[in-house]
Design a protein around this motif. Sequence first.
Motif, PDB file in Angstrom:
ATOM      1  N   ILE A   1       0.823  -1.214   0.000  1.00 13.75           N
ATOM      2  CA  ILE A   1       0.000   0.000   0.000  1.00 13.75           C
ATOM      3  C   ILE A   1       0.859   1.267   0.000  1.00 13.75           C
ATOM      4  O   ILE A   1       0.578   2.221  -0.724  1.00 13.75           O
ATOM      5  N   ALA A   2       1.933   1.283   0.770  1.00 20.81           N
ATOM      6  CA  ALA A   2       2.750   2.507   0.884  1.00 20.81           C
ATOM      7  C   ALA A   2       3.339   2.903  -0.473  1.00 20.81           C
ATOM      8  O   ALA A   2       3.277   4.080  -0.862  1.00 20.81           O
TER       9      ALA A   2
ATOM     10  N   PHE B   1       0.452   3.966  -2.816  1.00 19.70           N
ATOM     11  CA  PHE B   1      -0.054   5.294  -2.428  1.00 19.70           C
ATOM     12  C   PHE B   1       0.837   6.406  -2.999  1.00 19.70           C
ATOM     13  O   PHE B   1       0.366   7.372  -3.585  1.00 19.70           O
TER      14      PHE B   1
ATOM     15  N   PRO C   1      -8.307  -3.400   4.445  1.00 23.54           N
ATOM     16  CA  PRO C   1      -8.170  -2.039   4.974  1.00 23.54           C
ATOM     17  C   PRO C   1      -9.410  -1.188   4.677  1.00 23.54           C
ATOM     18  O   PRO C   1     -10.217  -1.557   3.844  1.00 23.54           O
TER      19      PRO C   1
ATOM     20  N   SER D   1      -9.168   0.158   9.370  1.00 26.96           N
ATOM     21  CA  SER D   1      -8.017   1.062   9.538  1.00 26.96           C
ATOM     22  C   SER D   1      -8.433   2.272  10.371  1.00 26.96           C
ATOM     23  O   SER D   1      -7.697   2.724  11.261  1.00 26.96           O
ATOM     24  N   ILE D   2      -9.611   2.802  10.054  1.00 30.00           N
ATOM     25  CA  ILE D   2     -10.139   3.949  10.809  1.00 30.00           C
ATOM     26  C   ILE D   2     -10.301   3.565  12.282  1.00 30.00           C
ATOM     27  O   ILE D   2      -9.911   4.314  13.189  1.00 30.00           O
TER      28      ILE D   2
ATOM     29  N   THR E   1      -5.538   8.471   1.963  1.00 25.32           N
ATOM     30  CA  THR E   1      -5.990   7.251   2.617  1.00 25.32           C
ATOM     31  C   THR E   1      -7.292   7.599   3.353  1.00 25.32           C
ATOM     32  O   THR E   1      -7.669   8.771   3.446  1.00 25.32           O
ATOM     33  N   VAL E   2      -7.923   6.587   3.900  1.00 24.55           N
ATOM     34  CA  VAL E   2      -9.159   6.820   4.658  1.00 24.55           C
ATOM     35  C   VAL E   2      -8.909   7.660   5.912  1.00 24.55           C
ATOM     36  O   VAL E   2      -9.846   8.185   6.506  1.00 24.55           O
ATOM     37  N   LEU E   3      -7.646   7.785   6.318  1.00 27.55           N
ATOM     38  CA  LEU E   3      -7.324   8.570   7.515  1.00 27.55           C
ATOM     39  C   LEU E   3      -7.060  10.039   7.196  1.00 27.55           C
ATOM     40  O   LEU E   3      -6.882  10.846   8.105  1.00 27.55           O
ATOM     41  N   ASP E   4      -7.029  10.367   5.904  1.00 31.86           N
ATOM     42  CA  ASP E   4      -6.611  11.712   5.492  1.00 31.86           C
ATOM     43  C   ASP E   4      -7.759  12.674   5.231  1.00 31.86           C
ATOM     44  O   ASP E   4      -7.509  13.825   4.860  1.00 31.86           O
TER      45      ASP E   4
END
Lengths: 332, 332
Positions: free
Chosen positions: A105-106, A109, A131, A135-136, A310-313
């Motif tokens: 993924i890294a 991305f 993910p 992940s969240i 990502t979903v965290l961004d």
Amino acid sequence: MSNICNKKNEKTIKIGIVGYGHLGKGIEKCLAHFPDMQLIAIFTRRDPESLSSQSRVEPFDRINEFKRDIDVLILAGSSQDIPALAPSLIADFNTVDCFDNHDKIAVYFKKMDDIAQAHNKVAIVSTGWDPGLFSIQRMLMEAMLPNANTYTFWGPGLSQGHSDIVRRVDGVKYGIQYTIPSDKMMEKIRAGQKVDYTLATAHRREVYIVLEEKVDAIKITKEIQEFPVYFAPYQTSVHIISEAEFFANHQGMPHGGRVLRQGETTDNNKATYEFSLKFDHNPEITASISLAFARAVHRLYTEGIFGAKTVLDIPLRYLSLRDHDDMLEHLI
Amino acid sequence: MSNICNKKNEKTIKIGIVGYGHLGKGIEKCLAHFPDMQLIAIFTRRDPESLSSQSRVEPFDRINEFKRDIDVLILAGSSQDIPALAPSLIADFNTVDCFDNHDKIAVYFKKMDDIAQAHNKVAIVSTGWDPGLFSIQRMLMEAMLPNANTYTFWGPGLSQGHSDIVRRVDGVKYGIQYTIPSDKMMEKIRAGQKVDYTLATAHRREVYIVLEEKVDAIKITKEIQEFPVYFAPYQTSVHIISEAEFFANHQGMPHGGRVLRQGETTDNNKATYEFSLKFDHNPEITASISLAFARAVHRLYTEGIFGAKTVLDIPLRYLSLRDHDDMLEHLI
């Protein structure tokens, strides 16, 4: 749900789907519950005529003709295909995918981010339930309870990857694999007891196979149980069943999972966070989640916020059909 | 947790706490698990000498002298105080609060946003577990499973508000109230059965009281059970116990709760999302969550993103101590 209505001044989000396997079909069906979205076309490398869809189906080769007609392209290919496919699309389309090869993924991305930034496009990568939603949960739980440990459990549910391995064994006519998490270990975690968590200690595997005629059942069972990485480290039970039973009882795609975090706020004050999912149809849950992120992609693009995310961004409100006042009133 | 380390080039976040009740004390203690933060001072309207804290305690009247020394002020006052207090502070400080009066959040948010925008400050309002973490869960679940219903359950746990009501009844020497959610209703929801969910049908109330001498136990029990809004609509049991039992068994502050969403991805394919919390010390969980959001406040401020925010308005990565690469590797 009458209090959620699409704001009239917000235009319909025009969706394209690349791929028409389980996930592509799930997206096509689940779109019915996303009233702010409209399916423009499904793109396939197969003969479009051969697909059983009622939607517009186009050959993948012609996708660039749809640049102006599609707001967000959902990449419903396999995780083997996506790292090759997505970078060739992100220069011309905003994308969402469910790329789930954690180790890669890294790198993926970074590649997507560079191209998306250069072409003023938006990609949200690695959505879905894990993910994605998991992940969240891992992020929230860790930030909000720092003095603790996080555990992820998968199942009970059908694993496509493990079922594929089973079906490739000589002498297996039909086969399916269920991943079963250890309830006992979960109970211990909730009780604040120490556990020896590894993927193999936290899960066992149940295999159901229909055999070809005149094959050696014991040899096949052993071959499955000893298959490295996928089965050997796990407690694996192999059940030989009839074709009738296989078609009667093993046709669904149920799955689920759980993220658990257990620890202490301060000395001796225990705390447990737990998120779980349970569903009948794995591709449809993944589809629903990817559609919510397609909404976010469109909004980021509309606001001129480009690049891979990502979903965290992203602020979570971008996922919702509600406007801000409505969220304050009904969700906060 | 060795893989999470504060980036060396990121400076320590300097925290102030306003108020030293249960929540203020919880923040002071939980700060030990937030290695990127440092407590500068606790501000109180009481005589600073009277507080049992080992930290620096200052009279609230002198708070403006600390404008340059504090990055984020956590407002640990009651929800009665915050709407009056916070607008007087946000012009000079970045703030986090746990304001939980649902009916008044929208008005409060608007007021804070106007002042924060005008003074280039950041406020994250209504953090904690509900509102806060539960708000996030309600939002995620609704967006990711649109064809479904969401249910929130509180408890099993001690409700301060309800305990306060009990203690105000004439003849009650000590009293405490536990909110108990209906396990039966949760089971029905998980099974996809129809339920008649209201706050009163989904919860019951267990009251434990120690009586003054020579009072009418039946009258007091009736008075509690018939107290409007707080008790009358609920199935309420009142247990009369001894002072010894009260001090032996009812001194903790456990609580918890659950957000459940149940519905279908498409026809007949059921899906359930479930988030639950369980903890021994309510103020410390609220404190931990508010500290994670204090980190986000500081980062928003550093990036020049001003105004009031809800928990739904910020990228979740702002809550984490991990950098982006580390998140990709360990959380996604």
